[in-house]
Motif scaffolding. Structure first.
Motif, PDB file in Angstrom:
ATOM      1  N   MET A  87       0.645  -1.424  -0.132  1.00 45.44           N
ATOM      2  CA  MET A  87      -0.029   0.017  -0.093  1.00 45.44           C
ATOM      3  C   MET A  87       0.954   1.371   0.019  1.00 45.44           C
ATOM      4  O   MET A  87       1.764   1.385   0.682  1.00 45.44           O
ATOM      5  N   ASN A  96      -4.573   7.958  -9.216  1.00 40.25           N
ATOM      6  CA  ASN A  96      -4.661   6.693  -9.981  1.00 40.25           C
ATOM      7  C   ASN A  96      -3.662   6.375 -10.927  1.00 40.25           C
ATOM      8  O   ASN A  96      -3.401   4.943 -11.050  1.00 40.25           O
ATOM      9  N   ASP A  99      -2.633   4.498  -3.019  1.00 40.31           N
ATOM     10  CA  ASP A  99      -3.975   4.025  -2.172  1.00 40.31           C
ATOM     11  C   ASP A  99      -4.528   5.102  -1.291  1.00 40.31           C
ATOM     12  O   ASP A  99      -5.822   4.797  -1.086  1.00 40.31           O
ATOM     13  N   PHE A 110     -10.095   8.646  -0.655  1.00 42.53           N
ATOM     14  CA  PHE A 110      -8.789   8.471  -0.646  1.00 42.53           C
ATOM     15  C   PHE A 110      -7.722   9.092   0.198  1.00 42.53           C
ATOM     16  O   PHE A 110      -6.844   8.978   0.622  1.00 42.53           O
TER      17      PHE A 110
END
Length: 276
Positions: free
Chosen positions: A1, A41, A46, A72
């Motif tokens: 992540m 994106n 993440d 987000f």
């Protein structure tokens, strides 16, 4: 992540960004979630930590509202008047919003270099400890001795140094900064953000200009106490979002998978108590 642990939004019509003037033409416009989302994106980010850009309570409320609307945003580092008589009560109330993970006084802009040592802010710092909030230290190298004192005086306060304390990379300033950062690394448990470095370098910077600083921070703090962030959109004065992520990965390419995961996300989750 991957967590971008340092980014900003602003809306000029709010009118409380004293530092943001037309002289900073590339930044003198609104920057909002719809501007950042495509970059996140594209780069596989993440989540983010949204950090204050104005010294007002309204700024904190503005950011918390954005967090409620944009998944987000995993945490918000807000602002309060630390020296106000009711600071502890305000912090306690704000901390009831789970999106608030930290607070940041804009130390670099405060005229008094000893501001952080005044007894008047101790109740605010204790309230932060009680609420489990993280203290973001927006310091310059001259503030580091006092930051060391603050960390030792409040050992239970989680402290994150923003932007490596902004070493003067363009001027080649290293030794004094390195000495004081080493003391913080070895005598406290504070964390340090790998962010905001390209805007401290010369306009024609290269990764080689940054490496002495990032190598030093890695050696002193270790990967598990370093936190990656973009400082977007201030970053755009010197680099694009994807470029900074690529450069950072190259500067730390020798890390193990575990240490890399910590630097690019795991340590931010720990330091801020992010719910991801």
């Amino acid at each position: 992540m991957i967590i971008d642990a340092h980014q900003h939004f602003w809306r000029l019509s709010r009118g409380d960004y004293g530092w943001l003037t037309p002289d900073l033409a590339p930044l003198y416009r609104d920057f909002e979630p719809q501007d950042l989302a495509p970059l996140l994106n594209a780069e596989g980010i993440d989540g983010t930590v949204l950090v204050q850009a104005a010294p007002t309570r309204a700024e904190t409320e503005f950011m918390l509202s954005l967090a409620s609307e944009n998944s987000f945003i995993k945490g918000v580092v807000g602002w309060v008047d630390f020296a106000a008589p009711d600071a502890a009560e305000v912090i306690s109330a704000l901390s009831q919003n789970p999106a608030l993970v930290g607070l940041r006084p804009m130390i670099q802009d405060i005229p008094d270099p000893d501001w952080m040592l005044q007894t008047a802010i101790s109740p605010a710092l204790e309230a932060m400890i009680d609420a489990g909030l993280t203290f973001d230290a927006l310091t310059l190298p001259r503030h580091l001795p006092n930051l060391l004192t603050l960390c030792k005086t409040h050992p239970d306060l989680t402290v994150v140094i923003d932007h490596g304390s902004k070493p003067g990379i363009a001027e080649g300033n290293f030794d004094g900064w390195a000495k004081d950062m080493s003391a913080l690394a070895h005598e406290t448990q504070c964390y340090c953000k790998i962010s905001g470095l390209v805007t401290e370098a010369a306009a024609d910077w290269t990764p080689a200009d940054l490496r002495p600083y990032t190598d030093f921070l890695l050696k002193e703090f270790g990967a598990k106490r370093l936190i990656w962030g973009s400082d977007w959109p201030v970053l755009t004065l010197a680099a694009q979002y994807g470029t900074w992520l690529e450069v950072t990965k190259s500067l730390f390419e020798g890390l193990s998978d575990k240490d890399s995961a910590a630097l690019f996300g795991g340590t931010a989750i720990k330091a801020y108590g992010l719910n991801v």
